[in-house]
Scaffold this motif. Structure first.
Motif, PDB file in Angstrom:
ATOM      1  N   THR A  78       0.861  -1.183   0.000  1.00  0.00           N
ATOM      2  CA  THR A  78       0.000   0.000   0.000  1.00  0.00           C
ATOM      3  C   THR A  78       0.895   1.230   0.000  1.00  0.00           C
ATOM      4  O   THR A  78       2.081   1.155   0.366  1.00  0.00           O
ATOM      5  N   ALA A  79       0.336   2.337  -0.387  1.00  0.00           N
ATOM      6  CA  ALA A  79       1.104   3.591  -0.416  1.00  0.00           C
ATOM      7  C   ALA A  79       1.648   3.925   0.970  1.00  0.00           C
ATOM      8  O   ALA A  79       2.812   4.318   1.113  1.00  0.00           O
ATOM      9  N   MET A  80       0.833   3.748   2.016  1.00  0.00           N
ATOM     10  CA  MET A  80       1.277   4.086   3.366  1.00  0.00           C
ATOM     11  C   MET A  80       2.414   3.173   3.825  1.00  0.00           C
ATOM     12  O   MET A  80       3.377   3.628   4.440  1.00  0.00           O
ATOM     13  N   ARG A  81       2.327   1.891   3.521  1.00  0.00           N
ATOM     14  CA  ARG A  81       3.404   0.967   3.900  1.00  0.00           C
ATOM     15  C   ARG A  81       4.707   1.340   3.206  1.00  0.00           C
ATOM     16  O   ARG A  81       5.776   1.286   3.810  1.00  0.00           O
ATOM     17  N   LEU A  82       4.618   1.732   1.943  1.00  0.00           N
ATOM     18  CA  LEU A  82       5.811   2.161   1.211  1.00  0.00           C
ATOM     19  C   LEU A  82       6.397   3.423   1.828  1.00  0.00           C
ATOM     20  O   LEU A  82       7.618   3.528   2.016  1.00  0.00           O
ATOM     21  N   LEU A  83       5.542   4.379   2.174  1.00  0.00           N
ATOM     22  CA  LEU A  83       6.010   5.630   2.772  1.00  0.00           C
ATOM     23  C   LEU A  83       6.667   5.397   4.138  1.00  0.00           C
ATOM     24  O   LEU A  83       7.712   5.982   4.436  1.00  0.00           O
ATOM     25  N   ILE A  84       6.062   4.555   4.955  1.00  0.00           N
ATOM     26  CA  ILE A  84       6.625   4.281   6.281  1.00  0.00           C
ATOM     27  C   ILE A  84       7.955   3.558   6.145  1.00  0.00           C
ATOM     28  O   ILE A  84       8.935   3.885   6.825  1.00  0.00           O
ATOM     29  N   TYR A  85       8.043   2.599   5.239  1.00  0.00           N
ATOM     30  CA  TYR A  85       9.306   1.887   5.030  1.00  0.00           C
ATOM     31  C   TYR A  85      10.388   2.875   4.585  1.00  0.00           C
ATOM     32  O   TYR A  85      11.502   2.864   5.118  1.00  0.00           O
TER      33      TYR A  85
END
Length: 138
Positions: free
Chosen positions: A16-23
């Motif tokens: 997901t976009a949020m998982r990519l951003l947090i990573y």
């Protein structure tokens, strides 16, 4: 090096976009961060989404939890190939008493500790406290 998307897919995590951003945020920081640190960067994101993402990353050995003695749980990315296995993946952490940063010392592995019969080790945490290289000027 595999992409973030490939890493998440290999760990059976939906991309997901949020998982990519947090990573990406964790990778850029290169220090252990708190949930509040993440929340401050992504102000408009639901707190539950952040918490679930970090918990998913922890369950799938993408991040590991650090208790550095401050009373606030911190998280840092795991090394590539890490499974958070107590017998081979645990390393030292360094907490700077001056700036408050906690850093993974992945080159310094924690030796396996033999506990008495009947005891079962589930986690080992070793934190060295002092002054980091940035604060000491060395």
């Amino acid at each position: 090096m595999e992409t973030i998307e490939q890493l998440l897919i290999s760990k059976n995590i939906r991309v997901t976009a949020m998982r990519l951003l947090i990573y990406k945020f964790l990778a850029e920081k290169q220090i252990a961060v708190t949930l509040s640190d993440i929340e401050n960067v992504f102000e408009k994101v639901d707190r539950t989404t952040l918490y679930r993402t970090i918990k998913t990353f922890e369950e799938k050995a993408i991040v590991h939890q650090i208790n550095d003695g401050t009373g606030i749980t911190k998280y840092a990315l795991c090394e590539q190939g890490c499974d958070c296995d107590i017998k081979k993946d645990l390393h030292l952490h360094f907490h700077c008493n001056n700036c408050g940063e906690t850093i993974c010392l992945t080159d310094h592995k924690i030796p396996q500790i033999k506990v008495p019969e009947g005891f079962i080790s589930e986690n080992v945490n070793l934190v060295v406290k002092g002054i980091c290289d940035k604060c000491s000027g060395q």
